[in-house]
Design a protein around this motif. Structure first.
Motif, PDB file in Angstrom:
ATOM      1  N   GLY A 155       3.622   5.178   7.376  1.00  0.00           N
ATOM      2  CA  GLY A 155       2.406   4.558   7.878  1.00  0.00           C
ATOM      3  C   GLY A 155       2.619   3.086   8.206  1.00  0.00           C
ATOM      4  N   TRP A 156       1.882   2.587   9.228  1.00  0.00           N
ATOM      5  CA  TRP A 156       1.974   1.181   9.627  1.00  0.00           C
ATOM      6  C   TRP A 156       0.763   0.417   9.101  1.00  0.00           C
ATOM      7  CZ3 TRP A 156       5.997  -1.278  11.903  1.00  0.00           C
ATOM      8  CH2 TRP A 156       7.020  -0.489  12.430  1.00  0.00           C
ATOM      9  N   TYR A 157       1.012  -0.809   8.665  1.00  0.00           N
ATOM     10  CA  TYR A 157      -0.027  -1.670   8.112  1.00  0.00           C
ATOM     11  C   TYR A 157       0.142  -3.093   8.653  1.00  0.00           C
ATOM     12  CZ  TYR A 157      -0.895   1.904   4.536  1.00  0.00           C
ATOM     13  OH  TYR A 157      -1.200   3.068   3.888  1.00  0.00           O
ATOM     14  N   PRO A 163       0.835  -1.222   0.000  1.00  0.00           N
ATOM     15  CA  PRO A 163       0.000   0.000   0.000  1.00  0.00           C
ATOM     16  C   PRO A 163       0.860   1.259   0.000  1.00  0.00           C
ATOM     17  CG  PRO A 163      -0.011  -1.059   2.160  1.00  0.00           C
ATOM     18  CD  PRO A 163       0.660  -2.010   1.231  1.00  0.00           C
ATOM     19  N   GLY A 164       0.422   2.235  -0.773  1.00  0.00           N
ATOM     20  CA  GLY A 164       1.121   3.508  -0.848  1.00  0.00           C
ATOM     21  C   GLY A 164       2.324   3.493  -1.758  1.00  0.00           C
ATOM     22  N   ARG A 185      -1.930   0.511  14.126  1.00  0.00           N
ATOM     23  CA  ARG A 185      -0.947   1.171  14.972  1.00  0.00           C
ATOM     24  C   ARG A 185       0.341   0.347  15.010  1.00  0.00           C
ATOM     25  NH1 ARG A 185      -5.326   0.927  18.369  1.00  0.00           N
ATOM     26  NH2 ARG A 185      -4.157  -0.522  19.685  1.00  0.00           N
ATOM     27  N   GLN A 186       1.401   0.977  15.468  1.00  0.00           N
ATOM     28  CA  GLN A 186       2.702   0.307  15.510  1.00  0.00           C
ATOM     29  C   GLN A 186       2.701  -0.880  16.460  1.00  0.00           C
ATOM     30  OE1 GLN A 186       5.881   2.959  16.427  1.00  0.00           O
ATOM     31  NE2 GLN A 186       7.438   1.354  16.554  1.00  0.00           N
ATOM     32  N   ARG A 243       5.962  -1.251   7.977  1.00  0.00           N
ATOM     33  CA  ARG A 243       5.972   0.212   7.901  1.00  0.00           C
ATOM     34  C   ARG A 243       6.264   0.637   6.473  1.00  0.00           C
ATOM     35  NH1 ARG A 243       9.768   4.399  11.427  1.00  0.00           N
ATOM     36  NH2 ARG A 243       8.659   6.311  10.813  1.00  0.00           N
ATOM     37  N   SER A 244       5.404   1.456   5.916  1.00  0.00           N
ATOM     38  CA  SER A 244       5.575   1.905   4.536  1.00  0.00           C
ATOM     39  C   SER A 244       6.693   2.936   4.449  1.00  0.00           C
ATOM     40  CB  SER A 244       4.268   2.500   4.007  1.00  0.00           C
ATOM     41  OG  SER A 244       4.040   3.767   4.600  1.00  0.00           O
ATOM     42  N   ARG A 251      -4.643  -0.584   7.615  1.00  0.00           N
ATOM     43  CA  ARG A 251      -3.939   0.398   8.431  1.00  0.00           C
ATOM     44  C   ARG A 251      -4.005  -0.020   9.900  1.00  0.00           C
ATOM     45  NH1 ARG A 251      -2.558   5.530   6.369  1.00  0.00           N
ATOM     46  NH2 ARG A 251      -1.686   5.778   8.459  1.00  0.00           N
TER      47      ARG A 251
END
Length: 671
Positions: free
Chosen positions: A616-618, A548-549, A650-651, A611-612, A648
């Motif tokens: 962002g975290w996924y 993603p991203g 949280r860490q 982590r992207s 999506r």
């Protein structure tokens, strides 16, 4: 497991048990009693003497005094067959008494009175045994590798533990009944013996498997094979006996035995060992030698097709030392073995693979009964002890029988290559774009030194041999093997990622561009597999996932290591894009003793926090090609109608992954 009353309750005071009742029980259950005695007797007796001693122990069970029976059990003894079980499932007193005498007699073989000389045989071994066999060696039929390993394990435990194992698994006695019988037989710590026997049945094998092995031919002294003894030695003994009698007659006196001759005890000689190992297995003249060209004219292309090579294949003294060290295993010999490999002496003459001087050592390689490779080495000069190495090689093939370590130093290994290897090269798995360079091989098939992977403790490179088989066996193809610290190198393969609508892919050689690129990312994970008896490792790229991203994709890889003994070990790895072609993959999970990622476990799903590049975290999750639905639950939720999912998160998100197949079945998740 049925429970039976303690033998002490059966053999109490009361009615007399006569010899006829005991004889009836002995005759009816003779095979099971002999098996119990054979299991209890010390393996150090050798299989021939152990067979005879087992029969003697059972036959001597009749030579005891009559025994009184407890009154409450008298009516339970069936009149016509006093050796059978009673109607409520308990052993009859006659059989219980005979069994007690058999166990007591077998245990006596390992006992020495305090005043008895330490190096002298136990008193029981000096008794005249019932059966006497001259001119023949008797030994039970050989079992498989598991039976060998169990026999070796039992050789390292005390006789009461072996007796307890036999009473529990062969006689189906309860723990309390077993302890009571052992106490009656004179065992100092019967409860401890029962506990130790219980550990033997659950450590490496389950209860039923150990029970089946104890009931196999390996532990059956009533079904035996015969071989002639040493015929030449027999003639020498006769002549020596006649000479000794003449000398005694001339001297006219007796012989005095003195303690301590002033010479050092160096252990049993090869001549003494030959008397305990059947079938001429320690005779260098009896070694199996495959004809040089047989590998090109057989359908079985494995170690059985290797001819003997090296400059000392006719050195009888070296071969005799190698065989004698294998059978005797002196205390100063360093011994290594892959897990699950039996260390017992050969049951028949092994196959000679190599005998020669390599790297400052005299080295001998054997192949034993299709299941073991054995390496013996001794220094050519100076002091130093000999070395023995054992490895399982059962069901080897063109690739897994392509090489064997013949000499190993701190940073390099020399291999003896199979006769069907036509080309050899060496390459670095962490440099997939660098061509392989030629690996020199001498006239005996021994390679030049190959650097050992991770010899310095890091993973800056990972050497592997790239071999190509001869066109004479119609298997002309290249394959990779690498050294994981054992005798047989490990075969490396890869399974490509699934294609759209294509059938499932099969493992293939990792010498192509795609296979080399995949192993460049996962080769360093092989460090954790060293010295664990691995036969082959396959990298299965079971999924490709869009990230993603980004416009990039990542691979999901299941690295499966199959061992020679059967169980597999699995590493699930996540391989995102990286600047370096050898950047290590991220470890997702590890699983032992599993069929996952093999042809018996073809479906898998896994998840990871990622982590992207933009921060962002996924939660990323993916399943193999038959997965049609992936769901993430926990502190983050998401569902995908397909084999991949990105949510999506949280860490510090905690999550679970579940997956469903197209046929509705569930998939074990590997996180």
């Amino acid at each position: 497991m049925p429970l039976h009353p303690s033998p002490l309750r059966i053999l109490g005071s009361g009615a007399h048990l006569g010899v006829k009742e005991a004889e009836a029980a002995l005759v009816e259950h003779y095979p099971r009693l002999v098996r119990l005695a054979y299991l209890t007797l010390p393996p150090a007796l050798g299989r021939h003497r152990r067979v005879l001693a087992a029969h003697a122990a059972v036959q001597r069970a009749l030579h005891g005094r009559t025994q009184r029976l407890p009154h409450p059990d008298r009516e339970r003894i069936p009149a016509p067959r006093s050796g059978a079980r009673t109607g409520d499932g308990r052993q009859t007193p006659a059989y219980a008494l005979v069994r007690l005498r058999v166990v007591r007699s077998a245990l006596a073989y390992g006992r020495r009175p305090r005043w008895w000389p330490a190096r002298a045989p136990a008193p029981a071994t000096l008794r005249p045994s019932g059966p006497v066999v001259r001119g023949l060696r008797l030994f039970p039929r050989a079992g498989g590798m598991d039976e060998f390993a169990l026999d070796r394990t039992l050789a390292d435990v005390p006789a009461p533990v072996r007796a307890a194992l036999g009473l529990r698994l062969l006689e189906a006695l309860s723990g309390d009944s077993t302890a009571a019988l052992l106490a009656e037989a004179g065992v100092a710590d019967p409860a401890g013996a029962v506990r130790a026997a219980a550990h033997l049945a659950v450590d490496d094998h389950d209860h039923d498997h150990v029970q089946r092995m104890l009931r196999s031919d390996e532990f059956d002294p009533c079904t035996v094979q015969t071989r002639p003894g040493d015929l030449l030695r027999r003639r020498q003994r006769v002549r020596a006996g006649v000479t000794a009698l003449l000398l005694l007659a001339v001297a006219g006196g007796g012989l005095a035995l003195t303690a301590g001759s002033g010479t050092e005890d160096t252990g049993p000689s090869v001549s003494a060992l030959r008397r305990t190992v059947p079938g001429g297995a320690l005779d260098p003249a009896a070694l199996v030698r495959t004809p040089p060209g047989q590998w090109a004219d057989t359908s079985r292309v494995d170690f059985t097709a290797w001819p003997p090579r090296g400059g000392r294949t006719d050195d009888r003294a070296l071969l005799e030392r190698a065989l004698g060290t294998w059978a005797g295993r002196p205390a100063d010999t360093a011994v290594t073995a892959t897990p699950g490999t039996a260390l017992v002496p050969p049951a028949e003459p092994p196959r000679l693979l190599f005998a020669g001087d390599v790297g400052g050592e005299a080295v001998v390689l054997f192949h034993d009964r299709g299941v073991r490779a054995v390496r013996y080495a001794e220094p050519l000069s100076g002091g130093g002890a000999s070395v023995l190495g054992f490895a399982r090689v059962d069901d080897a093939d063109v690739t897994t029988a392509a090489a064997i370590a013949v000499s190993r130093s701190g940073s390099a290994t020399r291999f003896l290559l199979a006769p069907w290897v036509a080309e050899s090269a060496i390459r670095d798995l962490l440099a997939p774009g660098t061509p392989a360079r030629s690996l020199p091989v001498d006239e005996n098939g021994v390679t030049a030194a190959v650097p050992r992977p991770g010899a310095g403790g890091g993973c800056a490179s990972w050497p592997a041999m790239q071999l190509r088989s001869s066109e004479r066996i119609v298997e002309k193809h290249a394959f990779l093997v690498t050294d994981l610290g054992e005798l047989a190198p490990v075969h490396l393969t890869h399974t490509p990622r699934p294609g759209a609508g294509a059938p499932a892919r099969q493992p293939r050689e990792a010498t192509g561009t795609e296979g080399l690129a995949g192993w460049a990312r996962t080769a360093c994970s092989l460090r954790d597999l060293r010295h664990s008896g691995v036969r082959a490792v396959n990298d299965w790229h079971f999924a490709r996932q869009p990230l993603p991203g980004t416009r990039a994709t990542a691979d999901w890889v299941c690295t499966r290591a199959d061992t020679w003994r059967g169980p597999g070990r699995v590493l699930v790895q996540f391989v995102p894009p990286a600047a370096s072609p050898s950047a290590p993959a991220a470890l997702v999970s590890e699983h032992r003793n599993t069929a996952l990622c093999s042809r018996f476990g073809q479906h898998v799903a896994a998840g990871i926090l990622w982590r992207s590049p933009v921060g962002g975290w996924y939660v990323l999750a993916a399943g193999s090609r038959a997965v049609r639905r992936v769901e993430v639950s926990g502190s983050v939720h998401g569902v995908s109608d397909g084999p991949t999912l990105a949510v999506r998160a949280r860490q510090d998100a905690a999550f679970r992954v579940s997956a469903v197949l197209s046929d509705g079945g569930s998939v074990p998740t590997m996180r």
